[in-house]
Design a protein around this motif. Sequence first.
Motif, PDB file in Angstrom:
ATOM      1  N   PRO A  22     -34.918  -4.426 -19.419  1.00  0.00           N
ATOM      2  CA  PRO A  22     -34.085  -4.717 -18.245  1.00  0.00           C
ATOM      3  C   PRO A  22     -32.952  -5.700 -18.541  1.00  0.00           C
ATOM      4  O   PRO A  22     -31.857  -5.561 -17.998  1.00  0.00           O
ATOM      5  N   VAL A  23     -33.215  -6.673 -19.402  1.00  0.00           N
ATOM      6  CA  VAL A  23     -32.150  -7.625 -19.745  1.00  0.00           C
ATOM      7  C   VAL A  23     -31.039  -6.912 -20.512  1.00  0.00           C
ATOM      8  O   VAL A  23     -29.848  -7.132 -20.255  1.00  0.00           O
ATOM      9  N   ARG A  24     -31.421  -6.033 -21.431  1.00  0.00           N
ATOM     10  CA  ARG A  24     -30.410  -5.273 -22.176  1.00  0.00           C
ATOM     11  C   ARG A  24     -29.602  -4.385 -21.235  1.00  0.00           C
ATOM     12  O   ARG A  24     -28.373  -4.307 -21.329  1.00  0.00           O
ATOM     13  N   THR A  25     -30.278  -3.734 -20.300  1.00  0.00           N
ATOM     14  CA  THR A  25     -29.594  -2.885 -19.320  1.00  0.00           C
ATOM     15  C   THR A  25     -28.648  -3.716 -18.470  1.00  0.00           C
ATOM     16  O   THR A  25     -27.510  -3.302 -18.199  1.00  0.00           O
ATOM     17  N   TYR A  26     -29.092  -4.877 -18.049  1.00  0.00           N
ATOM     18  CA  TYR A  26     -28.248  -5.765 -17.249  1.00  0.00           C
ATOM     19  C   TYR A  26     -26.988  -6.156 -18.019  1.00  0.00           C
ATOM     20  O   TYR A  26     -25.879  -6.114 -17.485  1.00  0.00           O
ATOM     21  N   LEU A  27     -27.140  -6.533 -19.267  1.00  0.00           N
ATOM     22  CA  LEU A  27     -25.983  -6.938 -20.075  1.00  0.00           C
ATOM     23  C   LEU A  27     -25.027  -5.768 -20.304  1.00  0.00           C
ATOM     24  O   LEU A  27     -23.799  -5.939 -20.259  1.00  0.00           O
ATOM     25  N   GLU A  28     -25.551  -4.565 -20.529  1.00  0.00           N
ATOM     26  CA  GLU A  28     -24.687  -3.391 -20.703  1.00  0.00           C
ATOM     27  C   GLU A  28     -23.924  -3.091 -19.423  1.00  0.00           C
ATOM     28  O   GLU A  28     -22.741  -2.752 -19.458  1.00  0.00           O
ATOM     29  N   GLN A  29     -24.610  -3.224 -18.279  1.00  0.00           N
ATOM     30  CA  GLN A  29     -23.942  -2.949 -17.010  1.00  0.00           C
ATOM     31  C   GLN A  29     -22.869  -3.988 -16.715  1.00  0.00           C
ATOM     32  O   GLN A  29     -21.805  -3.654 -16.184  1.00  0.00           O
ATOM     33  N   ARG A  30     -23.094  -5.235 -17.070  1.00  0.00           N
ATOM     34  CA  ARG A  30     -22.078  -6.273 -16.883  1.00  0.00           C
ATOM     35  C   ARG A  30     -20.852  -5.978 -17.750  1.00  0.00           C
ATOM     36  O   ARG A  30     -19.715  -6.152 -17.311  1.00  0.00           O
ATOM     37  N   ALA A  31     -21.091  -5.544 -18.968  1.00  0.00           N
ATOM     38  CA  ALA A  31     -19.971  -5.202 -19.852  1.00  0.00           C
ATOM     39  C   ALA A  31     -19.198  -4.017 -19.286  1.00  0.00           C
ATOM     40  O   ALA A  31     -17.956  -3.990 -19.330  1.00  0.00           O
ATOM     41  N   GLU A  32     -19.910  -3.037 -18.748  1.00  0.00           N
ATOM     42  CA  GLU A  32     -19.238  -1.868 -18.170  1.00  0.00           C
ATOM     43  C   GLU A  32     -18.441  -2.262 -16.930  1.00  0.00           C
ATOM     44  O   GLU A  32     -17.321  -1.783 -16.732  1.00  0.00           O
ATOM     45  N   ILE A  33     -18.994  -3.146 -16.121  1.00  0.00           N
ATOM     46  CA  ILE A  33     -18.276  -3.618 -14.930  1.00  0.00           C
ATOM     47  C   ILE A  33     -16.998  -4.342 -15.337  1.00  0.00           C
ATOM     48  O   ILE A  33     -15.934  -4.133 -14.750  1.00  0.00           O
ATOM     49  N   ASN A  34     -17.077  -5.182 -16.357  1.00  0.00           N
ATOM     50  CA  ASN A  34     -15.878  -5.891 -16.830  1.00  0.00           C
ATOM     51  C   ASN A  34     -14.835  -4.924 -17.371  1.00  0.00           C
ATOM     52  O   ASN A  34     -13.640  -5.086 -17.130  1.00  0.00           O
ATOM     53  N   ALA A  35     -15.273  -3.897 -18.095  1.00  0.00           N
ATOM     54  CA  ALA A  35     -14.326  -2.904 -18.613  1.00  0.00           C
ATOM     55  C   ALA A  35     -13.676  -2.141 -17.469  1.00  0.00           C
ATOM     56  O   ALA A  35     -12.462  -1.856 -17.499  1.00  0.00           O
ATOM     57  N   LEU A  36     -14.450  -1.804 -16.456  1.00  0.00           N
ATOM     58  CA  LEU A  36     -13.883  -1.090 -15.307  1.00  0.00           C
ATOM     59  C   LEU A  36     -12.915  -1.972 -14.519  1.00  0.00           C
ATOM     60  O   LEU A  36     -11.895  -1.478 -14.018  1.00  0.00           O
ATOM     61  N   ARG A  37     -13.200  -3.260 -14.415  1.00  0.00           N
ATOM     62  CA  ARG A  37     -12.263  -4.175 -13.743  1.00  0.00           C
ATOM     63  C   ARG A  37     -10.945  -4.256 -14.515  1.00  0.00           C
ATOM     64  O   ARG A  37      -9.867  -4.259 -13.919  1.00  0.00           O
ATOM     65  N   ASP A  38     -11.041  -4.331 -15.838  1.00  0.00           N
ATOM     66  CA  ASP A  38      -9.821  -4.361 -16.651  1.00  0.00           C
ATOM     67  C   ASP A  38      -9.032  -3.069 -16.470  1.00  0.00           C
ATOM     68  O   ASP A  38      -7.804  -3.089 -16.335  1.00  0.00           O
ATOM     69  N   SER A  39      -9.737  -1.946 -16.486  1.00  0.00           N
ATOM     70  CA  SER A  39      -9.081  -0.653 -16.298  1.00  0.00           C
ATOM     71  C   SER A  39      -8.436  -0.576 -14.923  1.00  0.00           C
ATOM     72  O   SER A  39      -7.318  -0.057 -14.771  1.00  0.00           O
ATOM     73  N   GLN A  40      -9.113  -1.091 -13.929  1.00  0.00           N
ATOM     74  CA  GLN A  40      -8.577  -1.064 -12.572  1.00  0.00           C
ATOM     75  C   GLN A  40      -7.316  -1.923 -12.461  1.00  0.00           C
ATOM     76  O   GLN A  40      -6.341  -1.532 -11.816  1.00  0.00           O
ATOM     77  N   SER A  41      -7.300  -3.077 -13.118  1.00  0.00           N
ATOM     78  CA  SER A  41      -6.101  -3.919 -13.065  1.00  0.00           C
ATOM     79  C   SER A  41      -4.945  -3.267 -13.814  1.00  0.00           C
ATOM     80  O   SER A  41      -3.787  -3.359 -13.378  1.00  0.00           O
ATOM     81  N   ASP A  42      -5.244  -2.578 -14.918  1.00  0.00           N
ATOM     82  CA  ASP A  42      -4.188  -1.848 -15.637  1.00  0.00           C
ATOM     83  C   ASP A  42      -3.616  -0.738 -14.763  1.00  0.00           C
ATOM     84  O   ASP A  42      -2.393  -0.515 -14.730  1.00  0.00           O
ATOM     85  N   GLN A  43      -4.486  -0.029 -14.061  1.00  0.00           N
ATOM     86  CA  GLN A  43      -4.024   1.034 -13.174  1.00  0.00           C
ATOM     87  C   GLN A  43      -3.210   0.473 -12.019  1.00  0.00           C
ATOM     88  O   GLN A  43      -2.216   1.072 -11.597  1.00  0.00           O
ATOM     89  N   ALA A  44      -3.608  -0.693 -11.504  1.00  0.00           N
ATOM     90  CA  ALA A  44      -2.842  -1.319 -10.425  1.00  0.00           C
ATOM     91  C   ALA A  44      -1.449  -1.707 -10.911  1.00  0.00           C
ATOM     92  O   ALA A  44      -0.455  -1.533 -10.184  1.00  0.00           O
ATOM     93  N   ASP A  45      -1.354  -2.198 -12.142  1.00  0.00           N
ATOM     94  CA  ASP A  45      -0.044  -2.530 -12.715  1.00  0.00           C
ATOM     95  C   ASP A  45       0.811  -1.277 -12.869  1.00  0.00           C
ATOM     96  O   ASP A  45       2.019  -1.283 -12.579  1.00  0.00           O
ATOM     97  N   ARG A  46       0.204  -0.198 -13.321  1.00  0.00           N
ATOM     98  CA  ARG A  46       0.939   1.055 -13.495  1.00  0.00           C
ATOM     99  C   ARG A  46       1.398   1.604 -12.149  1.00  0.00           C
ATOM    100  O   ARG A  46       2.515   2.097 -12.016  1.00  0.00           O
ATOM    101  N   ILE A  47       0.551   1.499 -11.137  1.00  0.00           N
ATOM    102  CA  ILE A  47       0.923   1.953  -9.798  1.00  0.00           C
ATOM    103  C   ILE A  47       2.091   1.132  -9.267  1.00  0.00           C
ATOM    104  O   ILE A  47       3.032   1.685  -8.681  1.00  0.00           O
ATOM    105  N   ALA A  48       2.057  -0.173  -9.495  1.00  0.00           N
ATOM    106  CA  ALA A  48       3.156  -1.028  -9.046  1.00  0.00           C
ATOM    107  C   ALA A  48       4.458  -0.654  -9.745  1.00  0.00           C
ATOM    108  O   ALA A  48       5.527  -0.606  -9.113  1.00  0.00           O
TER     109      ALA A  48
END
Length: 118
Positions: A22-48
Amino acid sequence: MSGRTAVVALVLSALALSYAYPVRTYLEQRAEINALRDSQSDQADRIAALEAERAKWNDPEYVKAQARDRLLLVEPGEGLIIIIDDPEGAAADAGETPDAEPADPWYDDLWDDFEESE
């Protein structure tokens, strides 16, 4: 080692193994959430940037400038002059004759040097 120590060690290792996944799964999910946030901010910049580009096209002067540059359109009564970059034509206009035979490519020179060294 006493029996009580062995039981405690066995319980602790069982707990460590049961919490490891469960700890490994939690850490992987946190990393995925951070990657998705970065991707979302890049997309927001592109939309702007695209929104800013779209806003430019609402300006009639910008549209005219793009029509001049991209389509070579001119206003009525204006003359259009197109300059073609032709070095051979420029040399002929200057009274010079262009080189009849172009220089060998670099790999031919390299091959010639290789053959000479043998």
